[in-house]
Design a protein around this motif. Structure first.
Motif, PDB file in Angstrom:
ATOM      1  N   ASP A 151       0.878  -1.175   0.000  1.00 34.72           N
ATOM      2  CA  ASP A 151       0.000   0.000   0.000  1.00 34.72           C
ATOM      3  C   ASP A 151       0.913   1.222   0.000  1.00 34.72           C
ATOM      4  O   ASP A 151       1.154   1.832   1.038  1.00 34.72           O
ATOM      5  N   PRO A 152       1.476   1.560  -1.168  1.00 34.78           N
ATOM      6  CA  PRO A 152       2.495   2.607  -1.236  1.00 34.78           C
ATOM      7  C   PRO A 152       1.994   4.003  -0.878  1.00 34.78           C
ATOM      8  O   PRO A 152       2.783   4.855  -0.488  1.00 34.78           O
ATOM      9  N   ASN A 153       0.709   4.245  -0.987  1.00 33.17           N
ATOM     10  CA  ASN A 153       0.198   5.589  -0.719  1.00 33.17           C
ATOM     11  C   ASN A 153      -0.107   5.841   0.749  1.00 33.17           C
ATOM     12  O   ASN A 153       0.191   6.909   1.271  1.00 33.17           O
ATOM     13  N   ASN A 154      -0.707   4.862   1.415  1.00 34.56           N
ATOM     14  CA  ASN A 154      -1.170   5.111   2.781  1.00 34.56           C
ATOM     15  C   ASN A 154      -0.586   4.192   3.833  1.00 34.56           C
ATOM     16  O   ASN A 154      -0.805   4.416   5.017  1.00 34.56           O
ATOM     17  N   SER A 155       0.143   3.138   3.444  1.00 35.92           N
ATOM     18  CA  SER A 155       0.641   2.144   4.403  1.00 35.92           C
ATOM     19  C   SER A 155      -0.467   1.731   5.352  1.00 35.92           C
ATOM     20  O   SER A 155      -0.350   1.816   6.557  1.00 35.92           O
ATOM     21  N   ASN A 156      -1.565   1.298   4.773  1.00 38.64           N
ATOM     22  CA  ASN A 156      -2.795   1.068   5.514  1.00 38.64           C
ATOM     23  C   ASN A 156      -3.235  -0.384   5.568  1.00 38.64           C
ATOM     24  O   ASN A 156      -4.399  -0.653   5.764  1.00 38.64           O
ATOM     25  N   ILE A 157      -2.339  -1.336   5.361  1.00 39.83           N
ATOM     26  CA  ILE A 157      -2.716  -2.741   5.414  1.00 39.83           C
ATOM     27  C   ILE A 157      -2.835  -3.131   6.885  1.00 39.83           C
ATOM     28  O   ILE A 157      -1.879  -2.993   7.652  1.00 39.83           O
TER      29      ILE A 157
END
Length: 125
Positions: free
Chosen positions: A71-77
C-alpha cells in the motif's frame, strides 16, 4: 531423544490437519511477532500496527517473491490478511502463488508503515 522426535512429529502432523496457529513452526525474527494460520491460503496476523507490505518467498529461494502486496500511498494494510486476498487500497505486485503448495517451506515478511520495522515467520502449509 526418540521421545522428543516422536512428540515433534506428532505436533507437526496435527498442525497440518487443522486450523491451528503455526507459531512454533519454522524460524522467526524481527521487531514484532507474526502468526500464520494453517492451509494453503493462510491468514497472516500481527499486532504491531499498519503495514506497508507483505512479502512471501520460498525459503529455498528467497530472492524470488511468490506473493506481495503493498500500500504505497497510505501504508494502511491492517491485520489480519489472508494469503492471495488483496485488501482495499493495496496493490498486488507479485501474484505467482495465490495458493501455496503443501509441504514447501515459505517465509512471510511484514514491513510496517515506517519502512524500517519488519518481522518474518517461516511456515509450511
Amino acid at each position: 531423544m526418540v521421545r522428543q522426535l516422536v512428540a515433534g512429529l506428532s505436533i507437526l502432523a496435527l498442525a497440518g490437519c487443522s486450523d491451528v496457529i503455526l507459531d512454533g513452526i519454522g524460524g522467526s525474527g524481527g521487531d514484532f511477532s507474526i502468526s500464520v494460520g494453517a492451509g494453503t491460503d493462510p491468514v497472516y496476523t500481527w499486532s504491531a500496527g499498519r503495514a506497508f507490505s507483505i512479502d512471501v518467498v520460498r525459503t529455498a529461494n528467497q530472492s524470488v517473491v511468490v506473493w506481495r502486496i503493498t500500500d504505497p500511498n497510505n501504508s494502511n494494510i491492517t491485520s489480519p490478511v489472508r494469503h492471495g486476498t488483496v485488501p482495499a487500497g493495496a496493490l498486488e505486485s507479485v501474484g505467482t502463488e495465490r495458493t501455496l503448495t503443501r509441504g514447501i517451506e515459505y517465509r512471510v515478511t511484514i514491513t510496517l508503515a515506517d519502512g524500517r520495522t519488519k518481522a518474518f515467520r517461516d511456515f509450511r502449509p
